[in-house]
Design an enzyme around this catalytic site. Structure first.
Site, short mmCIF file in Angstrom:
data_model
loop_
_atom_site.label_atom_id
_atom_site.label_comp_id
_atom_site.label_asym_id
_atom_site.label_seq_id
_atom_site.Cartn_x
_atom_site.Cartn_y
_atom_site.Cartn_z
N ASP A 131 77.01 -69.84 -26.22
CA ASP A 131 78.05 -69.88 -27.05
C ASP A 131 79.36 -70.20 -26.45
OD1 ASP A 131 75.69 -69.03 -28.61
OD2 ASP A 131 76.33 -67.02 -27.90
N GLU A 172 75.41 -70.86 -38.52
CA GLU A 172 75.94 -69.89 -37.81
C GLU A 172 77.05 -70.26 -37.05
OE1 GLU A 172 72.45 -67.04 -36.05
OE2 GLU A 172 71.70 -69.11 -36.09
#
Ligand SMILES: *[C@@H]1O[C@H](CO)[C@@H](O)[C@H](O)[C@H]1NC(C)=O
Ligand SMILES: *[C@@H]1O[C@H](CO)[C@@H](O)[C@H](O)[C@H]1NC(C)=O
Ligand SMILES: *[C@@H]1O[C@H](CO)[C@@H](O)[C@H](O)[C@H]1NC(C)=O
Ligand SMILES: *[C@@H]1O[C@H](CO)[C@@H](O)[C@H](O)[C@H]1NC(C)=O
Length: 557
Positions: free
Chosen positions: A36, A220
């Site tokens: 991420d 997301e």
């Protein structure tokens, strides 16, 4: 003739070196468990942050001036008032961050989410509220503030500072209760007061994945940008496994109408499951001072490239690709698959050997402990030149804070080693080195007392199989003296070894690497493997005997 061949070889080598230096860089740019990635440039400095889940300290800040050579400068969450992980489940804890710089106030913001109440087999999960911490001096990790909480639920939060001074929060949240066709996760938005974190508007459903419901339809990891009058919404879709991808849409106003990029996905290696890099997605963008653009994103290196079920024991790592804007849409790597060698920039020669001699302080900031330590459990000055670890009642299998310092495994083929001085006085005492994924799957080679003979021995402990079954192998060693401990990592397996005196390592146990990216039924794995040194008193009792480590070292195979 011989001279000719030699000269020719020399020329070829020289040419290869020049080409490599001037035209290509290597992926991953930040190897090891670094999922991420979020990136921000301020002047000539690039800063990049990644997720840390149940490990402490949380959210490393990496710095670079050329996008290739990254150095860890600290962690945004480094004290219990910011992050107190107690009993956090494996792969709970700190999820995806966003790092942003607010020009007007010269302040860095790091927003993230703490999944503290997450217990997968019991289906007990709270969707928490995200929080941000701030600093005006990103170089001093102690300067990061305590958390400011926002109101809107959801994870993978993003902060967007609009040009009119307003601040918007987007998060990922289950949306089936609003729209049964929305899939599992969608993006929500609200305007917030950046001073207090308080919502200034109702949260509204902002983006639903366009993918078919069975893809799966998951949106997301949002990042919101503004460029030349367009708002762009970048999302990570279809889940973080091999089908992971990046999608983008744009609008002239945050109220829409939104237009999906006809070229979506803009990043997707999963159309060919034999790709040696998979799961590419969860991207963030950055521009250079001269106007070039790059995307950073997570990706995985499956152990067996020809087999998409091959596990990636290093977890999700940080990759990069160059990017262009064509007709107002970003095009990553000319729309081609992400590879290890990428055009542009330069190839960083990574050292074959890394060593920390524990001379007065830890060699760098790349050490972690599962969950937040209650208090300091190690010392570097009680025995100068050694790392002294004081074992506590917790073992590496406890959802607690064992006495261990761990480093991310960054190479598939490498040997982790240390030299240990440890004189246990009870069979429950144990100190050594570990290759650690989670409380369930971890493997050690350690010094302990044999449960029956009560003699000082080496114990190799492996955990494998769907139930993570423990298998212990013992080896005899002298009653006193230091012992060298080794974990040899290869792409397909790990071997555990030891050596006494000036002897060569003797490997006595091994474990297939698929158990370093495994989970028990009902649990989940979002992390990667760590090498560590540890000491434990075992059985929930304390211990006074210290474990002294002379060094830790990794050397490429
Ligand atoms: C948790 O949820 C899953 C999927 O809905 C279900 O199969 C499982 O039985 C649940 N476990 C418990 C302990 O309720
Ligand atoms: C892929 O790997 C899995 C697990 O390691 C194995 O069961 C399967 O047979 C492999 N498939 C191929 C085609 O090699
Ligand atoms: C794993 O544990 C379950 C529950 O105890 C048991 O039913 C199953 O047989 C075990 N599997 C193996 C491979 O040991
Ligand atoms: C236990 O580990 C040893 C050493 O790696 C190995 O030879 C043996 O087969 C293992 N036993 C089981 C049941 O896995």
């Amino acid at each position: 003739m011989r001279t000719f061949i030699r000269n020719r070889g020399f020329l070829i080598t020289l040419t290869t070196i020049i080409l490599r230096i001037s035209h290509a860089f290597q992926n991953p740019i930040i190897p090891g468990f670094n999922p991420d990635p979020t990136i921000q440039r301020v002047g000539k400095d690039y800063f990049l942050a990644t997720s840390t889940f149940e490990f402490f300290p949380g959210v490393p800040i990496y710095h670079s001036i050329d996008l290739i050579n990254w150095e860890i400068i600290g962690h945004a969450l480094n004290r219990p008032s910011q992050l107190n992980l107690r009993g956090t489940a494996p792969s709970g804890g700190i999820f995806a961050p966003t790092l942003r710089y607010h020009e007007q106030t010269r302040t860095y913001y790091m927003i993230t989410t703490l999944f503290d109440i997450i217990s997968p087999p019991d289906n007990v999960t709270h969707t928490p509220r995200s929080f941000y911490v701030t600093t005006k001096n990103i170089w001093d990790e102690k300067s990061w503030s305590d958390p400011t909480y926002v109101d809107q639920w959801g994870f993978d939060p993003d902060l967007f500072f609009d040009t009119d001074g307003r601040t918007y929060l987007t998060t990922t949240l289950g949306s089936q209760f609003v729209d049964p066709d929305s899939g599992y996760f969608a993006i929500w938005i609200s305007e917030i007061d950046i001073k207090t974190g308080n919502a200034l508007s109702e949260a509204r459903l902002f983006h639903v994945s366009d993918l078919p419901l069975n893809t799966p339809r998951l949106a997301e990891g949002s990042h919101l940008f503004k460029k030349e009058g367009w708002y762009y919404l970048l999302t990570a879709e279809a889940g973080t496994e091999a089908g992971h991808r990046a999608m983008i849409s744009r609008a002239r106003s945050l109220n829409g109408p939104w237009e999906a990029n006809p070229q979506n996905p803009i990043l997707y290696n999963g159309h060919k499951m034999s790709n040696p890099i998979l799961a590419t997605g969860h991207a963030d963008f950055v521009s250079t001072p001269t106007g070039d653009w790059y995307a950073v994103f997570l990706g995985t290196r499956p152990q067996n490239p020809a087999n998409s079920t091959g596990k990636n024991q290093l977890g999700r790592e940080t990759f990069m690709a160059s990017m262009k804007w064509v007709d107002g849409w970003p095009v990553i790597n000319n729309g081609e698959d992400i590879t290890f060698e990428m055009p542009g920039l330069y190839d960083l020669e990574r050292p074959k050997k890394w060593r920390d001699d524990f001379s007065g302080k830890l060699g760098d900031k790349g050490y972690y402990t599962p969950r937040t330590p209650y208090k300091k459990f190690y010392s570097l000055d009680e025995r100068p030149g050694w790392l002294r670890i004081k074992g506590n009642p917790y073992t590496l299998s406890d959802r607690e804070t064992p006495a261990t310092l761990m480093r991310k495994q960054v190479d598939l083929g490498t040997v982790w080693s240390s030299e240990l001085d440890f004189k246990p006085t009870n069979p429950r005492h144990e100190a050594g080195v570990t290759i650690f994924l989670s409380i369930h799957y971890h493997n050690e080679i350690a010094i302990t007392l044999h449960p029956e003979t009560k003699k000082r021995v080496i114990a190799a402990k492996t955990r494998m199989g769907v139930n993570a079954s423990l298998n212990t192998t013992y080896a005899e060693i002298p009653e006193t003296g230091t012992v060298k401990l080794y974990i040899k990592a290869e792409p397909s397996k790990y071997s555990l070894g030891y050596a006494t005196g000036n002897g060569k390592p003797i490997y006595i146990a091994e474990v297939e690497n698929r158990w370093l990216q495994a989970y028990l039924p009902g649990w989940q794995v979002f992390t990667g493997s760590f090498f560590g040194v540890y000491s434990t008193a075992g059985l929930g009792l304390p211990m006074l005997v210290p474990a002294d480590f002379n060094y830790v070292e990794t050397e490429l195979l």
